[in-house]
Design a protein around this motif. Structure first.
Motif, short mmCIF file in Angstrom:
data_model
loop_
_atom_site.label_atom_id
_atom_site.label_comp_id
_atom_site.label_asym_id
_atom_site.label_seq_id
_atom_site.Cartn_x
_atom_site.Cartn_y
_atom_site.Cartn_z
N ALA A 1 -0.98 0.11 5.08
CA ALA A 1 0.03 -0.09 6.14
C ALA A 1 -0.58 0.19 7.52
N ALA B 1 5.50 -4.14 1.54
CA ALA B 1 4.40 -5.01 1.12
C ALA B 1 5.01 -6.29 0.59
N TYR C 1 2.00 -7.43 4.77
CA TYR C 1 3.25 -6.69 4.85
C TYR C 1 4.27 -7.49 5.66
#
Lengths: 182, 182
Positions: free
Chosen positions: A79, A99, A115
């Motif tokens: 992330a 995700a 993402y």
């Protein structure tokens, strides 16, 4: 690889004892040098109904459009990689969501991960690796000028899921495509 | 890294022009040597209500239980990696199902990915890296003798989802834990 990065001596490409695949092994110090797939991580950044794309200022695929994405760095999370790449390429601060898509591309030993995200602040502008950054509606998206097949795949899955009002995680593979030479 | 793997000369650890992070750069040929996170890929193999675990025959965590998993190799997909590792460690042929959990572990620069899977044939036995392979019900699982926190996390999410009869994809991060030294 021609030389051992630990001791500087020559290496051989052979199967180490107890292994099943050939590796670069140092002829002098015995160090085994493994090579493994790399992760490319990026974001599908939503602003209302529109998606953020970057026009590439670098090769490969100079001048084509892509999602902000790049090689994951050591000591970061997936992330964090998505947020960092978006900041670098689109000067945009994002809130990273779920995700969304993972694409294996075995012939180039890469795994691309995207993402879903939202702009955390309204601003964006081209970073060093982008010529232009813009928000696109689905119908205006430059489908014929996308830089990478993984980006095309992730965006198609994204709009499919959005039409069904249900986002799921997609894990898919891309085979070699001779037309694109990748 | 002390020496350039391309030309054998010494390297410096410095920020290349146009980059933002220090890399090993060759003092002679200029080659930039990148280091990136590695993916570990494995499977939660179901047989009825039971899950396949392997007791490790190698370090780290010799003698502790784990899901079949290992470093992804070049030129394979993530699903192929999960199947290969299960064959190597548990001599079990599996049908790989959905991607289930992805765990970033930034302090060791790894991303662990686990698929759900089923035994494609009834047989299994310890491979070279396993002392023992066995199927466990949830209540018999060796929770206090698991080798890795990512495996513990994936198994907890798996049984939670199974209780809710709804499997979703889980992307999570693990912080450094001084007690486990990783």
């Amino acid at each position: 690889m021609n030389f051992c990065s630990a001791c500087g001596a020559t290496v051989s490409f052979r199967i180490p004892e107890g292994d099943s695949l050939p590796r670069h092994v140092c002829d002098t110090c015995g160090e085994i040098h493994y090579s493994n797939p790399k992760m490319v991580v990026g974001a599908i950044v939503e602003s209302g109904d529109r998606i953020l794309l970057c026009k590439r200022a670098i090769e490969p695929r100079h001048g084509l459009w892509t999602l902000p994405a790049g090689f994951m760095e050591n000591r970061e999370t997936t992330a964090q990689a998505a947020a960092r790449e978006t900041l670098e390429e689109a000067c945009a601060r994002i809130t990273v969501g779920e995700a969304f898509a993972m694409v294996s591309i075995p012939h180039i030993s890469q795994v691309h991960l995207f993402y879903r995200a939202r702009l955390a602040e309204p601003g964006f502008s081209p970073g060093d690796e982008s010529l232009e950054v813009a928000l696109f509606d689905e119908q205006d998206l430059p489908w014929n000028a996308l830089a990478f097949r993984s980006v095309d795949l992730a965006l198609r899955r994204y709009f499919e899921d959005r039409r069904h009002q249900r986002f799921t995680f997609h894990a898919e593979d891309l085979d070699y495509d001779a037309r694109q030479n990748m």
